[in-house]
Each structure stands twice: as C-alpha cells, then as structure tokens.
Design a protein around this motif. Structure first.
Motif, PDB file in Angstrom:
ATOM      1  N   ILE A 171       6.922  15.385  -1.593  1.00  0.00           N
ATOM      2  CA  ILE A 171       7.137  15.553  -0.153  1.00  0.00           C
ATOM      3  C   ILE A 171       5.858  16.125   0.443  1.00  0.00           C
ATOM      4  CG2 ILE A 171       8.774  16.383   1.585  1.00  0.00           C
ATOM      5  CD1 ILE A 171      10.152  14.857  -0.545  1.00  0.00           C
ATOM      6  N   SER A 172       4.766  15.438   0.224  1.00  0.00           N
ATOM      7  CA  SER A 172       3.466  15.979   0.612  1.00  0.00           C
ATOM      8  C   SER A 172       3.256  15.902   2.115  1.00  0.00           C
ATOM      9  CB  SER A 172       2.343  15.216  -0.099  1.00  0.00           C
ATOM     10  OG  SER A 172       1.100  15.621   0.398  1.00  0.00           O
ATOM     11  N   ALA A 173       2.731  16.997   2.658  1.00  0.00           N
ATOM     12  CA  ALA A 173       2.415  17.024   4.085  1.00  0.00           C
ATOM     13  C   ALA A 173       0.999  16.507   4.340  1.00  0.00           C
ATOM     14  CB  ALA A 173       2.562  18.446   4.632  1.00  0.00           C
ATOM     15  N   GLY A 356      13.498  -0.516  -4.807  1.00  0.00           N
ATOM     16  CA  GLY A 356      12.735  -1.096  -5.909  1.00  0.00           C
ATOM     17  C   GLY A 356      11.306  -0.582  -5.940  1.00  0.00           C
ATOM     18  N   MET A 357      10.695  -0.410  -4.763  1.00  0.00           N
ATOM     19  CA  MET A 357       9.352   0.168  -4.701  1.00  0.00           C
ATOM     20  C   MET A 357       9.333   1.561  -5.318  1.00  0.00           C
ATOM     21  SD  MET A 357       7.852  -0.808  -0.931  1.00  0.00           S
ATOM     22  CE  MET A 357       7.309  -2.474  -0.529  1.00  0.00           C
ATOM     23  N   LEU A 358      10.347   2.350  -4.994  1.00  0.00           N
ATOM     24  CA  LEU A 358      10.452   3.699  -5.557  1.00  0.00           C
ATOM     25  C   LEU A 358      10.527   3.644  -7.077  1.00  0.00           C
ATOM     26  CD1 LEU A 358      11.015   6.772  -5.416  1.00  0.00           C
ATOM     27  CD2 LEU A 358      13.436   6.196  -5.075  1.00  0.00           C
ATOM     28  N   ARG A 393       4.875   0.109   6.854  1.00  0.00           N
ATOM     29  CA  ARG A 393       3.948   0.575   5.828  1.00  0.00           C
ATOM     30  C   ARG A 393       4.121   2.073   5.558  1.00  0.00           C
ATOM     31  NH1 ARG A 393      -1.829  -2.521   6.990  1.00  0.00           N
ATOM     32  NH2 ARG A 393      -0.992  -4.654   6.895  1.00  0.00           N
ATOM     33  N   GLN A 394       4.520   2.810   6.586  1.00  0.00           N
ATOM     34  CA  GLN A 394       4.746   4.245   6.391  1.00  0.00           C
ATOM     35  C   GLN A 394       5.834   4.490   5.353  1.00  0.00           C
ATOM     36  OE1 GLN A 394       2.978   7.105   6.864  1.00  0.00           O
ATOM     37  NE2 GLN A 394       3.139   7.047   9.105  1.00  0.00           N
ATOM     38  N   VAL A 395       6.835   3.608   5.314  1.00  0.00           N
ATOM     39  CA  VAL A 395       7.905   3.725   4.326  1.00  0.00           C
ATOM     40  C   VAL A 395       7.373   3.401   2.934  1.00  0.00           C
ATOM     41  CG1 VAL A 395      10.208   2.927   3.657  1.00  0.00           C
ATOM     42  CG2 VAL A 395       9.618   3.133   6.076  1.00  0.00           C
ATOM     43  N   LEU A 398       5.692   6.391   1.711  1.00  0.00           N
ATOM     44  CA  LEU A 398       6.676   7.408   1.316  1.00  0.00           C
ATOM     45  C   LEU A 398       7.264   7.089  -0.054  1.00  0.00           C
ATOM     46  CD1 LEU A 398       7.999   9.993   2.414  1.00  0.00           C
ATOM     47  CD2 LEU A 398       9.831   8.558   3.352  1.00  0.00           C
ATOM     48  N   ALA A 399       7.540   5.801  -0.321  1.00  0.00           N
ATOM     49  CA  ALA A 399       8.059   5.402  -1.631  1.00  0.00           C
ATOM     50  C   ALA A 399       7.043   5.727  -2.732  1.00  0.00           C
ATOM     51  CB  ALA A 399       8.390   3.906  -1.635  1.00  0.00           C
ATOM     52  N   TYR A 400       5.768   5.488  -2.438  1.00  0.00           N
ATOM     53  CA  TYR A 400       4.712   5.839  -3.400  1.00  0.00           C
ATOM     54  C   TYR A 400       4.690   7.342  -3.651  1.00  0.00           C
ATOM     55  CZ  TYR A 400       0.076   7.750  -4.277  1.00  0.00           C
ATOM     56  OH  TYR A 400      -0.957   8.520  -4.718  1.00  0.00           O
TER      57      TYR A 400
END
Length: 475
Positions: A171-173, A356-358, A393-395, A398-400
C-alpha cells in the motif's frame, strides 16, 4: 507413517534450485526485446517475445557453479547483514539493548498489543514512504529480546516486522523503488491516485496487526502454542530479570542510532543510497558506540567478529536464495514465464483480469524478487494489456503493488526476508505456516479493492490518450 518433518531451509532452497534447473529443460526458452529507458534501466518491449531456436539445456555443473555466482550477486545483502550483526553485538556489549528492553517493558509490559500495533504501523509507514526494507534487520534481535521478556516468542517479533514491511510496500504512498517506477512506465502522473491508497492503508495495517496479535494471545495463554517452541531462542536460554537503568551513555548511543537511521533514510531518498552506503553508516555508528561507551578496542573487535559469525547461516541462506532466480535467468525461461502467464488475461473480462494481474504479479515476484526489477519486466506488458481490456492503468499499477509487496512476506527468494527470519532463528517452513494465512487475508482484501477500483473507474481521470505508442501484446 512417521510425522512429516519440514526440511531445513537450506535443503528447501537447494531443492528449488534443482526444480528451476529442470524447468529450463521443459519450459520453452524465449526472450523479449529490451529497450533502454530515460532512467538508464532496461525494460521489455511488448509484442516482441520470440522463442530461442537453439535451446540451451542447463547442466548440473552449471547449477553448481550458479551457487558461488549467486553469493557474488547477493554480496551486498550478505555483507550488510554480517556488518549489522557485528555492530549490534557491540551495542549489546554496552548494555544499551538490555537497558532499552527494560524501559520498553516498563511502558508496554502489560500491553503487548500496543507494542505490536506500533511496530506494524510504523514499519508500514516507513516502507510506504521511503521504501525501507533491509533497514529493519537491525531491529529484529531487539524485538526478539523484547518479546522474550514479555513471554512472547521470536515468531511474534518477526511477524510484526515483516507484516509492516510487506503491507507498507503493498500500500505504498510514495515508494520510489516501486510505485514511482511503475507509474513512470505506465505514463501516469507521479504519485497520482494517492487518496485511495491512503484510504486503504489503515485497514490493511489492521489486518496485519490482527493476525500477529491473535497468534500472540495464544502464546501468552500457553507457551506450548508457540510455533517455535521446539527451537532454541537465538538469544540463548538466559532469562535476565534485572535490566540496567537507561543511563546517559545508553541514551547517547540510542540517540546516535536514531540519527543513523535518519541519515540512512535521507541518503536513500535524496542520493539513492543502497546497501554499501547503509553498511558504512552502521559501521560509523558502531565506532561511535565504542567511543561513547568507552569500550575497550580489543573487546569491541571480538564482539564484532562474534556478531558477524552468528549470522553466517543467514548469509548462506541469502546467497542460495538468490541462486534460484539466477538459474532461471541463465536458462532463459524468465521471459517465457512472464509471457505465458500474461496471455490468458486477454481472454477474460476486466474484473476477472485484474484479479489475474494480482495473481501473476504475486507469482512472478518469486522469480523476480526485486520490486523495481519486476516493474521493468512486467509493467510494459500489463499496461497495454490493461488498455486492451479497458482497465485503467492506475489499477494495473495497484495490482503490481499488491502482488509485489504482499508476496515479499513469504517468497524464499526475497533476500531481506531470509535475512530477517535467519537472524531470528526461524526456519522457512515454520515461517511459511505462520505467514500463509496472513497472505491469503491480504490477497482477498486486495482482490476486492481491485474489482471495486475497476467498477468505479479508479484512475480514469489520469488515463493517457489511447495512442501512447505502446503496442498491444500479440498472441
């Protein structure tokens, strides 16, 4: 049949190296074309994956030579850990650690839950903002000693340390080693999307705290419930009760320690320092500790060597852990695994694909334990895939983050994790049993967040135009 016994951690790691070697015989070898970014780092070019016609079968001899090469590759982490062991041994000889434990017991002896929450929260904050990881290693033995005095165990100490570390990365800021790199590759404004990450930070920290505290309550109720009850304490069997008072010299040593941590944080953030510079900072702190405490030079030298020797096992585990990914790199199957895992996502809907990306980012972290390295390999693939599936792309970023950060807590190829559990004397098999339920809780929560992020269009406001010059993954 007799009771199954988990093999020694070194046995497990070497077995994984053998499996990786066998995989190089089975998995098709291939590679993407690479491009040099403005930062100077190499990133894959989507749609350029090709199989290698002249297959190179890795031999057992190459496997064996990979071990010393892996030690050389991981030398920065190995020597950093040994330097820390030596310096902390000097600090223990001054009585500073015992005095600190005594003071902490006065404040938290009857409220261990407060200590656990503070450690998880503070470590998560540090990882989230400045990407700290190896910097937690100096705290491990202090927390082990503190937990021992509070009738807890080494697993509790490592649990609160690693939970904070992994959740902070996930959960990096503003983490410059993961978030910033991933957003640059995705052509998103740097640090954009922070309100959602800020909103979910505390709930994820509470998941980590609850897991560690639930285990700790069982240990407090009955020490036999400890997962490491069958193992010797890394600090020995002494049960000191009379802790020295926190004298002026102890306060000066602790103050210089905090100043060292602050200098390290500044150097990482401003000057891009890494383990060589960090090691130098802690050597300087060790020398300052000798001066402040007026410890005899010969005694300090002996204590440093004793402390470094205690971490020889940890150093070996770190080196062999690096060998797993090295074998796959030599066998040229790393890009094949990335390509093969990414293809099925193009055939499912956005909500399923983002989960699936997660999962893919989590699995790939086993093979590419470096957060920044994983970003350069996977994000150039996940970004066009996200565009194809109409996932912001923001999602995808976040999955990465979730996949990289949370899996850092359990993958044996993570040198920092192996260093932490090695110092605490916890075999990997014991740690896996403790950590797996926590990983599953975090992954479930992460999947829910990602699906909702897709549904509500998280990141639509900063989504680049469709024509960004990044090609779609070819089938």
């Amino acid at each position: 049949m007799g009771k199954f016994k988990v093999p020694h951690t070194l046995t497990l790691l070497f077995a994984m190296m053998v499996i990786a070697m066998i995989a190089t015989w089975i998995v098709p070898q291939g590679a993407f074309e690479m491009q040099t970014l403005d930062s100077g780092r190499q990133a894959v070019v989507p749609g350029t994956f090709t199989l290698i016609e002249d297959k190179n079968y890795m031999t057992p001899w190459q496997l064996l030579t990979a071990i010393p090469r892996a030690f050389a590759s991981a030398q920065d982490v190995i020597f950093f850990v040994m330097i820390l062991g030596g310096v902390l041994s000097i600090a223990r000889a001054t009585g500073t650690v015992d005095a600190l434990i005594g003071r902490m017991l006065e404040r938290f002896g009857e409220k261990p839950q407060i200590l656990i929450f503070m450690v998880v929260f503070c470590f998560a904050m540090a990882s989230s903002f400045i990407g700290t990881a190896g910097e937690y290693i100096p705290f491990v033995l202090i927390l082990v000693a503190l937990c021992k005095a509070m009738r807890l165990d080494a697993m509790t100490a490592v649990g609160m340390t690693v939970a904070g570390y992994g959740i902070g990365y996930g959960i990096s800021a503003v983490n410059p080693f993961t978030l910033v790199i991933a957003q640059q590759i995705a052509e998103l404004p740097i640090l954009s999307g922070w309100p959602l990450r800020a909103a979910i930070f505390l709930p994820f920290v509470l998941i980590g705290f609850h897991h560690v505290w639930s285990y700790s309550k069982k240990v407090l109720a009955d020490p036999a419930n400890s997962m490491v009850a069958d193992l010797p304490c890394p600090l020995g069997d002494s049960n000191a009760v009379d802790y020295p008072k926190l004298a002026l010299k102890h306060k000066l040593i602790l103050g210089s320690f905090l100043a060292t941590i602050a200098m390290v944080a500044y150097g990482i953030r401003i000057h891009g320092w890494y383990l060589y510079q960090l090691g130098a900072c802690f050597i300087a702190w060790g020398l300052l500790t000798v001066i402040i405490s007026r410890l005899e030079v010969d005694v300090a030298a002996k204590k440093f060597i004793d402390g470094a020797m205690e971490l020889t096992t940890t150093a070996i585990l770190i080196g062999v852990a690096r060998g797993i990914s090295l074998v796959m790199e030599d066998g040229q199957i790393l890009h094949s695994l990335v390509h093969g895992m990414s293809l099925p996502l193009s055939y499912v809907g956005a909500e399923i694909a983002v989960v699936g990306m997660l999962i893919i980012q989590t699995l790939l972290n086993f093979f590419i334990p470096s957060g920044s390295g994983q970003a350069f390999v996977t994000m150039p693939l996940m970004v066009p895939l996200a565009d194809l599936l109409e996932i912001p792309r923001q999602v995808a970023v976040l999955a990465y983050q979730f996949g990289d950060g949370f899996s850092n807590m359990i993958i044996p190829t993570n040198a920092i994790l192996m260093g932490i559990i090695g110092i605490a004397g916890i075999p990997y098999g014991h740690w896996f049993r403790f950590c797996l339920p926590l990983i599953l809780k975090l992954m479930l929560a992460a999947a829910v967040v990602l699906v909702l992020a897709v549904v509500f269009g998280y990141g639509d406001d900063v989504q680049p135009p469709a024509a960004t010059g990044i090609s779609v993954i070819s089938h």
